[in-house]
Design a protein around this motif. Structure first.
Motif, PDB file in Angstrom:
ATOM      1  N   ASN A  59       0.833  -1.187   0.000  1.00  0.00           N
ATOM      2  CA  ASN A  59       0.000   0.000   0.000  1.00  0.00           C
ATOM      3  C   ASN A  59       0.875   1.247   0.000  1.00  0.00           C
ATOM      4  N   ARG A  60       1.111   1.781  -1.159  1.00  0.00           N
ATOM      5  CA  ARG A  60       1.995   2.944  -1.285  1.00  0.00           C
ATOM      6  C   ARG A  60       1.426   4.193  -0.633  1.00  0.00           C
ATOM      7  N   ASP A  61       0.107   4.246  -0.450  1.00  0.00           N
ATOM      8  CA  ASP A  61      -0.507   5.426   0.145  1.00  0.00           C
ATOM      9  C   ASP A  61      -0.433   5.416   1.666  1.00  0.00           C
ATOM     10  N   SER A  62       0.001   4.342   2.259  1.00  0.00           N
ATOM     11  CA  SER A  62       0.022   4.239   3.714  1.00  0.00           C
ATOM     12  C   SER A  62       1.319   3.595   4.163  1.00  0.00           C
ATOM     13  N   ASN A  63       2.413   4.140   3.746  1.00  0.00           N
ATOM     14  CA  ASN A  63       3.708   3.552   4.038  1.00  0.00           C
ATOM     15  C   ASN A  63       4.348   4.289   5.207  1.00  0.00           C
ATOM     16  N   VAL A  64       4.506   3.608   6.341  1.00  0.00           N
ATOM     17  CA  VAL A  64       5.018   4.251   7.542  1.00  0.00           C
ATOM     18  C   VAL A  64       6.443   4.763   7.346  1.00  0.00           C
ATOM     19  N   ILE A  65       7.271   4.032   6.646  1.00  0.00           N
ATOM     20  CA  ILE A  65       8.643   4.491   6.402  1.00  0.00           C
ATOM     21  C   ILE A  65       8.617   5.775   5.572  1.00  0.00           C
ATOM     22  N   ARG A  66       7.781   5.791   4.544  1.00  0.00           N
ATOM     23  CA  ARG A  66       7.662   6.993   3.718  1.00  0.00           C
ATOM     24  C   ARG A  66       7.165   8.180   4.534  1.00  0.00           C
ATOM     25  N   ASP A  67       6.187   7.932   5.426  1.00  0.00           N
ATOM     26  CA  ASP A  67       5.659   9.010   6.253  1.00  0.00           C
ATOM     27  C   ASP A  67       6.715   9.548   7.208  1.00  0.00           C
ATOM     28  N   ILE A  68       7.524   8.666   7.772  1.00  0.00           N
ATOM     29  CA  ILE A  68       8.608   9.114   8.649  1.00  0.00           C
ATOM     30  C   ILE A  68       9.619   9.927   7.856  1.00  0.00           C
ATOM     31  N   ASP A  69       9.998   9.427   6.680  1.00  0.00           N
ATOM     32  CA  ASP A  69      10.957  10.145   5.835  1.00  0.00           C
ATOM     33  C   ASP A  69      10.436  11.524   5.449  1.00  0.00           C
ATOM     34  N   HIS A  70       9.151  11.606   5.116  1.00  0.00           N
ATOM     35  CA  HIS A  70       8.574  12.909   4.745  1.00  0.00           C
ATOM     36  C   HIS A  70       8.566  13.871   5.925  1.00  0.00           C
ATOM     37  N   LEU A  71       8.261  13.370   7.111  1.00  0.00           N
ATOM     38  CA  LEU A  71       8.252  14.248   8.279  1.00  0.00           C
ATOM     39  C   LEU A  71       9.668  14.726   8.599  1.00  0.00           C
ATOM     40  N   VAL A  72      10.648  13.837   8.497  1.00  0.00           N
ATOM     41  CA  VAL A  72      12.046  14.239   8.715  1.00  0.00           C
ATOM     42  C   VAL A  72      12.437  15.313   7.699  1.00  0.00           C
ATOM     43  N   GLU A  73      12.093  15.080   6.434  1.00  0.00           N
ATOM     44  CA  GLU A  73      12.395  16.065   5.387  1.00  0.00           C
ATOM     45  C   GLU A  73      11.708  17.396   5.676  1.00  0.00           C
ATOM     46  N   TYR A  74      10.447  17.345   6.049  1.00  0.00           N
ATOM     47  CA  TYR A  74       9.684  18.552   6.370  1.00  0.00           C
ATOM     48  C   TYR A  74      10.352  19.326   7.509  1.00  0.00           C
ATOM     49  N   LEU A  75      10.736  18.625   8.579  1.00  0.00           N
ATOM     50  CA  LEU A  75      11.348  19.290   9.727  1.00  0.00           C
ATOM     51  C   LEU A  75      12.717  19.862   9.395  1.00  0.00           C
ATOM     52  N   ASN A  76      13.441  19.204   8.509  1.00  0.00           N
ATOM     53  CA  ASN A  76      14.770  19.684   8.126  1.00  0.00           C
ATOM     54  C   ASN A  76      14.725  20.828   7.130  1.00  0.00           C
ATOM     55  N   GLU A  77      13.694  20.877   6.287  1.00  0.00           N
ATOM     56  CA  GLU A  77      13.692  21.825   5.174  1.00  0.00           C
ATOM     57  C   GLU A  77      12.714  22.988   5.327  1.00  0.00           C
ATOM     58  N   THR A  78      11.806  22.914   6.276  1.00  0.00           N
ATOM     59  CA  THR A  78      10.807  23.969   6.441  1.00  0.00           C
ATOM     60  C   THR A  78      11.312  24.985   7.455  1.00  0.00           C
ATOM     61  N   ASP A  79      11.034  26.241   7.169  1.00  0.00           N
ATOM     62  CA  ASP A  79      11.404  27.307   8.095  1.00  0.00           C
ATOM     63  C   ASP A  79      10.755  27.027   9.447  1.00  0.00           C
ATOM     64  N   GLU A  80      11.554  27.115  10.510  1.00  0.00           N
ATOM     65  CA  GLU A  80      11.053  26.750  11.837  1.00  0.00           C
ATOM     66  C   GLU A  80       9.858  27.588  12.276  1.00  0.00           C
ATOM     67  N   ARG A  81       9.713  28.780  11.740  1.00  0.00           N
ATOM     68  CA  ARG A  81       8.562  29.627  12.093  1.00  0.00           C
ATOM     69  C   ARG A  81       7.265  29.108  11.476  1.00  0.00           C
ATOM     70  N   GLU A  82       7.381  28.271  10.464  1.00  0.00           N
ATOM     71  CA  GLU A  82       6.202  27.725   9.793  1.00  0.00           C
ATOM     72  C   GLU A  82       5.764  26.372  10.361  1.00  0.00           C
ATOM     73  N   ILE A  83       6.625  25.746  11.154  1.00  0.00           N
ATOM     74  CA  ILE A  83       6.324  24.422  11.710  1.00  0.00           C
ATOM     75  C   ILE A  83       5.518  24.602  13.001  1.00  0.00           C
ATOM     76  N   THR A  84       4.395  23.892  13.085  1.00  0.00           N
ATOM     77  CA  THR A  84       3.603  23.952  14.316  1.00  0.00           C
ATOM     78  C   THR A  84       3.657  22.603  15.031  1.00  0.00           C
ATOM     79  N   GLN A  85       3.597  22.650  16.340  1.00  0.00           N
ATOM     80  CA  GLN A  85       3.588  21.427  17.137  1.00  0.00           C
ATOM     81  C   GLN A  85       2.341  20.607  16.827  1.00  0.00           C
ATOM     82  N   GLU A  86       1.246  21.292  16.541  1.00  0.00           N
ATOM     83  CA  GLU A  86      -0.003  20.598  16.198  1.00  0.00           C
ATOM     84  C   GLU A  86       0.185  19.719  14.960  1.00  0.00           C
TER      85      GLU A  86
END
Length: 84
Positions: free
Chosen positions: A28-55
């Motif tokens: 199930n490519r739409d529900s891949n936990v490894i992919r979701d973790i990788d995307h969140l890591v990428e998001y946290l590394n590449e997004t301006d910290e002022r745009e990231i919310t704890q929510e």
């Protein structure tokens, strides 16, 4: 072994294999936990910290935890399939 016994063992292995594939999220490519973790890591590394919310991060963690729980259920089902 009889043909019936062999067939029953083959069915058990087929079910076990299917549960393990589901646990590893290999179908199930739409529900891949490894992919979701990788995307969140990428998001946290590449997004301006002022745009990231704890929510947002908490929501992504809940999704990842849910996927891991689903995988654990699949592994448990695989173990039950092997239990005679």
């Amino acid at each position: 072994m009889t043909r019936e016994e062999i067939d029953n063992n083959l069915l058990t292995l087929k079910r076990t294999r299917s549960h393990i594939i589901n646990a590893l999220d290999g179908t199930n490519r739409d529900s891949n936990v490894i992919r979701d973790i990788d995307h969140l890591v990428e998001y946290l590394n590449e997004t301006d910290e002022r745009e990231i919310t704890q929510e947002y991060v908490n929501r992504k963690f809940r999704i990842i935890k849910g996927e891991i729980n689903c995988s654990l259920d699949c592994f448990n089902n695989a173990m039950r399939a092997l239990t005679k």
